[in-house]
Design an enzyme around this catalytic site. Structure first.
Site, PDB file in Angstrom:
ATOM      1  N   THR A  14       0.718  -1.204  -0.009  1.00 53.86           N
ATOM      2  CA  THR A  14      -0.111  -0.132   0.026  1.00 53.86           C
ATOM      3  C   THR A  14       0.820   1.284   0.352  1.00 53.86           C
ATOM      4  O   THR A  14       0.481   2.324  -0.659  1.00 53.86           O
ATOM      5  CB  THR A  14      -0.882  -0.045   1.159  1.00 53.86           C
ATOM      6  OG1 THR A  14      -1.789  -1.078   1.148  1.00 53.86           O
ATOM      7  CG2 THR A  14      -1.961   1.446   1.220  1.00 53.86           C
ATOM      8  N   SER A  58       1.714  -7.933  -0.854  1.00 52.91           N
ATOM      9  CA  SER A  58       2.418  -8.564  -0.004  1.00 52.91           C
ATOM     10  C   SER A  58       1.979  -9.989   0.278  1.00 52.91           C
ATOM     11  O   SER A  58       2.781 -11.000   0.559  1.00 52.91           O
ATOM     12  CB  SER A  58       2.798  -7.930   1.385  1.00 52.91           C
ATOM     13  OG  SER A  58       1.517  -8.045   2.103  1.00 52.91           O
ATOM     14  N   THR A  90       1.694  -4.344   4.499  1.00 52.08           N
ATOM     15  CA  THR A  90       1.438  -4.660   5.783  1.00 52.08           C
ATOM     16  C   THR A  90       0.847  -5.972   6.032  1.00 52.08           C
ATOM     17  O   THR A  90       0.896  -6.505   6.882  1.00 52.08           O
ATOM     18  CB  THR A  90       0.588  -3.632   6.531  1.00 52.08           C
ATOM     19  OG1 THR A  90      -0.814  -3.624   5.818  1.00 52.08           O
ATOM     20  CG2 THR A  90       1.423  -2.470   6.550  1.00 52.08           C
ATOM     21  N   ASP A  91       0.053  -6.555   4.989  1.00 57.19           N
ATOM     22  CA  ASP A  91      -0.861  -7.722   5.145  1.00 57.19           C
ATOM     23  C   ASP A  91       0.055  -8.972   5.792  1.00 57.19           C
ATOM     24  O   ASP A  91      -0.259 -10.008   6.240  1.00 57.19           O
ATOM     25  CB  ASP A  91      -1.387  -8.245   3.736  1.00 57.19           C
ATOM     26  CG  ASP A  91      -2.636  -7.357   3.539  1.00 57.19           C
ATOM     27  OD1 ASP A  91      -2.935  -6.573   4.405  1.00 57.19           O
ATOM     28  OD2 ASP A  91      -3.025  -7.588   2.305  1.00 57.19           O
TER      29      ASP A  91
HETATM   30  N1  ASP Z   1      -3.169  -3.811   2.586  1.00 56.46           N
HETATM   31  C1  ASP Z   1      -1.841  -4.296   2.158  1.00 56.46           C
HETATM   32  C2  ASP Z   1      -1.023  -3.065   2.571  1.00 56.46           C
HETATM   33  O1  ASP Z   1      -1.183  -2.836   3.589  1.00 56.46           O
HETATM   34  C3  ASP Z   1      -1.572  -4.762   0.788  1.00 56.46           C
HETATM   35  C4  ASP Z   1      -0.358  -5.531   0.871  1.00 56.46           C
HETATM   36  O2  ASP Z   1      -0.167  -6.189   2.077  1.00 56.46           O
HETATM   37  O3  ASP Z   1       0.171  -5.512  -0.079  1.00 56.46           O
HETATM   38  O4  ASP Z   1       0.113  -2.912   2.140  1.00 56.46           O
END
Ligand code: ASP
Length: 342
Positions: A14, A58, A90-91
């Site tokens: 993100t 991710s 963050t995932d």
């Molecule tokens: N929602 C996710 C992020 O916080 C997407 C990911 O993990 O790529 O980046």
């Protein structure tokens, strides 16, 4: 005064996502240099080298990319970097941080950060997170602490960090051990001295498929046998409460543990598995008797990565319980363990 060298690599997520009409939503597009350019004053703080290692959500990162990150980071440290920063989605940070920490042998910090809001949204958190990550990476107090996750001006250890909310900015928590520290006025302040760190033995083969199978109400765990048929080489059971499953699942575990290692971790999100409290069929005492390994403080996602690392180092089956015990039990004292242990 010479500025410390900090190396930054981007992996996607993100923090790097901008809108795409064709995709119908945001997709990873910005590289590390563009992320740095969005942070006022960052260049004055440290000498920065930037690199884009991937542009992925991710969820699609894997062990290959992470091993490449380790090689990149080690090279930057050998080239004189005071610390390294990775930006990613963050995932999966709670897993990537733990994986990288299994192998990060350097005293220099490896810091991971990301963002919950996209760069173009109001109150985007990426620039502040990147700034804090660099501040943590260049600080001497961060040395010897392994892989750290910095989000929302809070520093977490890879061992404990979890994503606790799907969208909130304050999503990262360290449920059992608590956060390592906070970033205050541009510097990390740690709540404890650096503690005991363990390292995994280096992989000598490709990473195996390790399944996580949840205990679910009314379920008899036959996915455990199915996992063997699908080529999984080990199983983590995301068990009820302190390490419990149904009668039927307990029988599956006994059968499957004759062929592959089976680890029992708690699905609750915090707390340890018990080892000598419950004695019913399917309890932690019963499952240990049936050949399963109790994960104690390691939660399913982290237990899975450790199990995979032990198998990737071709650890003999009979040594896996002992290796797990070392990882899953907390040290009785807070002395620093200077010797990396396999
Ligand atoms: N929602 C996710 C992020 O916080 C997407 C990911 O993990 O790529 O980046």
């Amino acid at each position: 005064m010479t500025r410390p060298l900090v190396a930054i690599a981007s992996l996607g997520g993100t923090i790097s996502m901008t809108p795409s009409d064709a995709a119908g939503g945001v997709v990873p597009r910005l590289d590390a240099a563009q992320l740095v350019a969005a942070v006022p004053g960052l260049g004055a703080l440290a000498e920065l080298s930037t690199e884009s290692l991937s542009q992925l959500p991710s969820a699609s990162l894997g062990t290959e990319q992470l091993l490449a990150c380790l090689a990149w980071a080690a090279e930057k440290i050998a080239g004189g970097a005071r610390g390294v920063v990775l930006t990613q989605g963050t995932d999966t940070i709670e897993e990537t941080a733990f994986f990288l920490d299994l192998y990060w042998r350097h005293p220099e910090p490896l810091v991971i950060t990301g963002a919950m809001r996209t760069p173009l949204s109001a109150g985007a958190d990426g620039p502040a997170n990147l700034l804090a990550a660099v501040q943590v990476a260049m600080d001497d107090e961060s040395r010897g602490r392994g892989v750290l996750v910095v989000m929302n001006d809070t520093v977490h250890r890879a061992r404990w960090v979890c994503k606790s909310d799907s969208l909130a900015v304050q999503t990262f928590v360290s449920p059992d051990g608590g956060p390592a520290g906070r970033v205050v006025e541009g510097r990390p302040e740690y709540f404890h001295a650096q503690g005991h760190r363990l390292l995994a033995p280096s992989p000598t083969r490709t990473f195996p498929k390790v399944a996580i199978i949840p205990a679910m109400l009314g379920d008899d765990g036959d996915l455990a046998s199915a996992a063997l048929d699908l080529g999984y080489e080990a199983i983590v059971v995301s068990a009820f409460g302190a390490g419990h499953v149904s009668f039927g699942f307990a029988e599956q575990i006994e059968r499957v543990a004759k062929t592959v290692p089976v680890v029992i971790a708690s699905r609750t999100g915090s707390g340890a598995t018990a080892s000598r409290t419950y004695g019913f069929a399917g309890s932690e005492v019963d499952l240990a008797r049936r050949g399963a390994i109790l994960a104690k403080w390691l939660h399913p996602l982290k237990a899975r990565l450790l199990l995979g690392a032990l198998l990737a180092a071709q650890t003999p089956r009979e040594q896996i319980p002992e290796a797990f015990a070392r990882w899953s039990t907390l040290p009785r004292h807070s002395s620093i363990n200077p010797q990396p242990q396999p």
